[in-house]
Design an enzyme around this catalytic site. Structure first.
Site, PDB file in Angstrom:
ATOM      1  N   TYR A 146       0.808  -1.214   0.000  1.00  0.00           N
ATOM      2  CA  TYR A 146       0.000   0.000   0.000  1.00  0.00           C
ATOM      3  C   TYR A 146       0.844   1.269   0.000  1.00  0.00           C
ATOM      4  O   TYR A 146       0.405   2.311  -0.458  1.00  0.00           O
ATOM      5  CB  TYR A 146      -0.921   0.033   1.225  1.00  0.00           C
ATOM      6  CG  TYR A 146      -2.199  -0.733   1.062  1.00  0.00           C
ATOM      7  CD1 TYR A 146      -2.179  -2.111   0.892  1.00  0.00           C
ATOM      8  CD2 TYR A 146      -3.429  -0.096   1.088  1.00  0.00           C
ATOM      9  CE1 TYR A 146      -3.345  -2.823   0.740  1.00  0.00           C
ATOM     10  CE2 TYR A 146      -4.610  -0.805   0.944  1.00  0.00           C
ATOM     11  CZ  TYR A 146      -4.562  -2.164   0.777  1.00  0.00           C
ATOM     12  OH  TYR A 146      -5.727  -2.866   0.629  1.00  0.00           O
ATOM     13  N   LYS A 195       3.533 -15.410   3.148  1.00  0.00           N
ATOM     14  CA  LYS A 195       3.771 -16.200   1.939  1.00  0.00           C
ATOM     15  C   LYS A 195       5.277 -16.468   1.902  1.00  0.00           C
ATOM     16  O   LYS A 195       5.996 -16.089   0.961  1.00  0.00           O
ATOM     17  CB  LYS A 195       3.275 -15.413   0.706  1.00  0.00           C
ATOM     18  CG  LYS A 195       3.283 -16.188  -0.586  1.00  0.00           C
ATOM     19  CD  LYS A 195       2.243 -17.297  -0.649  1.00  0.00           C
ATOM     20  CE  LYS A 195       2.402 -18.110  -1.925  1.00  0.00           C
ATOM     21  NZ  LYS A 195       1.573 -19.333  -1.929  1.00  0.00           N
ATOM     22  N   ASP A 227      -2.461 -18.515   1.249  1.00  0.00           N
ATOM     23  CA  ASP A 227      -3.438 -19.247   0.430  1.00  0.00           C
ATOM     24  C   ASP A 227      -4.139 -20.316   1.261  1.00  0.00           C
ATOM     25  O   ASP A 227      -5.358 -20.512   1.174  1.00  0.00           O
ATOM     26  CB  ASP A 227      -2.785 -19.835  -0.836  1.00  0.00           C
ATOM     27  CG  ASP A 227      -1.462 -20.533  -0.579  1.00  0.00           C
ATOM     28  OD1 ASP A 227      -0.943 -20.470   0.554  1.00  0.00           O
ATOM     29  OD2 ASP A 227      -0.936 -21.162  -1.527  1.00  0.00           O
ATOM     30  N   ASP A 251      -6.105  -7.152   4.199  1.00  0.00           N
ATOM     31  CA  ASP A 251      -7.226  -6.547   3.484  1.00  0.00           C
ATOM     32  C   ASP A 251      -8.116  -7.644   2.908  1.00  0.00           C
ATOM     33  O   ASP A 251      -9.335  -7.638   3.069  1.00  0.00           O
ATOM     34  CB  ASP A 251      -6.694  -5.650   2.356  1.00  0.00           C
ATOM     35  CG  ASP A 251      -7.823  -5.018   1.552  1.00  0.00           C
ATOM     36  OD1 ASP A 251      -8.780  -4.525   2.178  1.00  0.00           O
ATOM     37  OD2 ASP A 251      -7.744  -5.037   0.311  1.00  0.00           O
ATOM     38  N   ASP A 255     -11.975  -9.289   4.534  1.00  0.00           N
ATOM     39  CA  ASP A 255     -13.253  -9.339   3.807  1.00  0.00           C
ATOM     40  C   ASP A 255     -13.813 -10.757   3.828  1.00  0.00           C
ATOM     41  O   ASP A 255     -15.011 -10.962   4.010  1.00  0.00           O
ATOM     42  CB  ASP A 255     -13.068  -8.900   2.341  1.00  0.00           C
ATOM     43  CG  ASP A 255     -13.437  -7.431   2.134  1.00  0.00           C
ATOM     44  OD1 ASP A 255     -13.279  -6.652   3.108  1.00  0.00           O
ATOM     45  OD2 ASP A 255     -13.876  -7.076   1.030  1.00  0.00           O
TER      46      ASP A 255
HETATM   47  C1  IPM Z   1     -10.289  -1.491   3.806  1.00  0.00           C
HETATM   48  C2  IPM Z   1     -10.553  -0.943   2.437  1.00  0.00           C
HETATM   49  C3  IPM Z   1      -9.415   0.000   2.082  1.00  0.00           C
HETATM   50  C4  IPM Z   1      -8.126  -0.812   2.084  1.00  0.00           C
HETATM   51  C5  IPM Z   1      -9.611   0.722   0.730  1.00  0.00           C
HETATM   52  C6  IPM Z   1     -10.908   1.512   0.737  1.00  0.00           C
HETATM   53  C7  IPM Z   1      -8.453   1.583   0.381  1.00  0.00           C
HETATM   54  O1  IPM Z   1     -10.694  -1.975   1.528  1.00  0.00           O
HETATM   55  O2  IPM Z   1     -10.231  -0.694   4.771  1.00  0.00           O
HETATM   56  O3  IPM Z   1     -10.177  -2.714   3.940  1.00  0.00           O
HETATM   57  O4  IPM Z   1      -7.825  -1.484   1.104  1.00  0.00           O
HETATM   58  O5  IPM Z   1      -7.442  -0.785   3.098  1.00  0.00           O
HETATM   59 MG    MG Z   2     -10.679  -3.900   2.375  1.00  0.00          MG
END
Ligand code: IPM
Ligand code: MG
Length: 361
Positions: A146, A195, A227, A251, A255
């Site tokens: 990032y 990884k 993975d 990240d 999710d």
């Molecule tokens: C998160 C989001 C952010 C990230 C985006 C919006 C830049 O996906 O907070 O997980 O990737 O960190």
């Molecule tokens: Mg995210």
């Protein structure tokens, strides 16, 4: 106690859910005798519309002067919003990355919990989900891909883009320590995800995490390749307590972890620096498709505010009261549309905020 809180309502459903979180915080303040002082700042699209940039220096200074930051969400529809016609460094998300860096918020805590009341929403097979799960992803937030050097170029007529993944041992050590500290207050297990079979940065990550682990003899440490971790999250999520990982892996895995709970509208997060300061935000996004309709689920923001009381203000009792309010409202069968199931009572965003506030005190 006086609580100096900077709020970032942001974009999409952000303003609606922050309003409800404030409603619940205000009730906490009146019941427990605290004073909440809120200052709003603009970030993301809301800031672009006014200032032409997703985050101003003044906004950063205002945030720095506060005790904590409570955020809704930022960003819009990436295919239709004019914000996404701007250069990448001027888009809403750049504001979020900039504030993480400016406030040195290197430790991102993302709990993923299967709520008993919402277990029907879990997309996993019953035999996998029946024992419940309660994990916390500790994601490094200010390093790695990032924030590494990136550029797009053309060499001999061939377009090329480069992103750089780099970590130094200090960046790894400080987030690893936070991970082990949290594990000590939980089930004392850390799964460090990397990884290391391919990446140098991961091999260093593994070494430094092992060095840190030596100071926490009570904590069980295991290493897992990313993975495999993605697979284990759907195969046996109950095995995880604290998942410690770098920015990009965190990240993606967070999710996935939130989805297996079936209730992304319920999940809070905290981004912390080395002091008590933190930025607190729901794990979900700005949901532009339902913005302004009054149907968003404010619970993740309310639970983020509870994390704020716990981590930035040491108000454990008040945080617990907010968490209990969420459980009680769910037990009574109230649901926003995203977590609605048969036999429950559907409520909107403001009504959910009222119900939660009523449960306090
Ligand atoms: C998160 C989001 C952010 C990230 C985006 C919006 C830049 O996906 O907070 O997980 O990737 O960190
Ligand atoms: Mg995210």
């Amino acid at each position: 106690m006086k609580l100096n809180i900077v709020c970032i309502p942001g974009d999409g459903i952000g303003p609606e859910i922050v309003t409800e979180a404030k409603k619940v915080l205000n009730k906490v303040a009146s019941v427990y005798g605290h004073e909440m002082i809120y200052t709003d700042i603009l970030m993301g699209g809301a800031s672009i519309d006014v200032h032409g940039v997703p985050l101003t220096d003044e906004a950063v200074e205002t945030a720095k002067a506060a005790d904590a930051v409570l955020m809704g969400s930022i960003g819009g529809d990436t295919t239709t919003s004019p914000w996404y016609k701007l250069a990448p460094n001027l888009r809403p998300e750049a504001g979020l990355l900039a504030i993480r860096k400016a406030l040195n918020l290197f430790a991102n805590l993302r709990p993923a919990v299967l709520y008993e009341e919402l277990s029907d929403a879990c997309p996993l097979r019953k035999d996998i989900s029946e024992n419940g799960f309660d994990m916390l992803i500790m994601r490094e937030l200010t390093g790695g891909l990032y924030f590494g050097e990136r550029y797009t170029t053309e060499e001999n007529g061939v377009r090329k883009a480069v992103d750089t993944l780099s970590y130094d041992e200090n960046e790894i050590r400080r987030v690893a320590k936070k991970g082990f500290d949290i594990a000590m207050k939980r089930r004392k297990k850390v799964t460090s995800v990397d990884k290391a079979n391919v990446l140098d940065s991961s091999r260093l990550w593994r070494k430094v995490v092992e060095e840190v682990a030596a100071d926490y003899p009570e904590v069980t440490l295991e290493h897992m390749l990313v993975d495999n971790c993605a697979m284990q999250l759907v195969k046996d999520p109950a095995q995880f307590d604290v998942i410690l990982t770098e920015n990009m892996f965190g990240d993606i895995l967070s999710d996935e972890a939130s989805m297996v709970t079936g209730s992304i509208g319920m999940l809070a997060s905290a981004s912390l620096n080395d002091s008590k300061f933190g930025l607190y935000e729901p794990s979900h996004g700005s949901a532009p498709d339902i913005a302004g309709k009054g149907i968003a689920n404010p619970i993740a923001t309310v639970l983020s505010a509870a994390m704020m009381l716990k981590y930035s203000f040491d108000l454990d009792k008040e945080a617990a009261a907010m968490e209990a309010a969420v459980k009680n409202v769910l037990k009574k069968g109230y649901r926003t549309v995203d977590i609605m199931s048969e036999g429950c009572t559907k409520v909107g965003c403001a009504e959910m905020g009222d119900l939660l506030a009523d449960e306090i005190g």
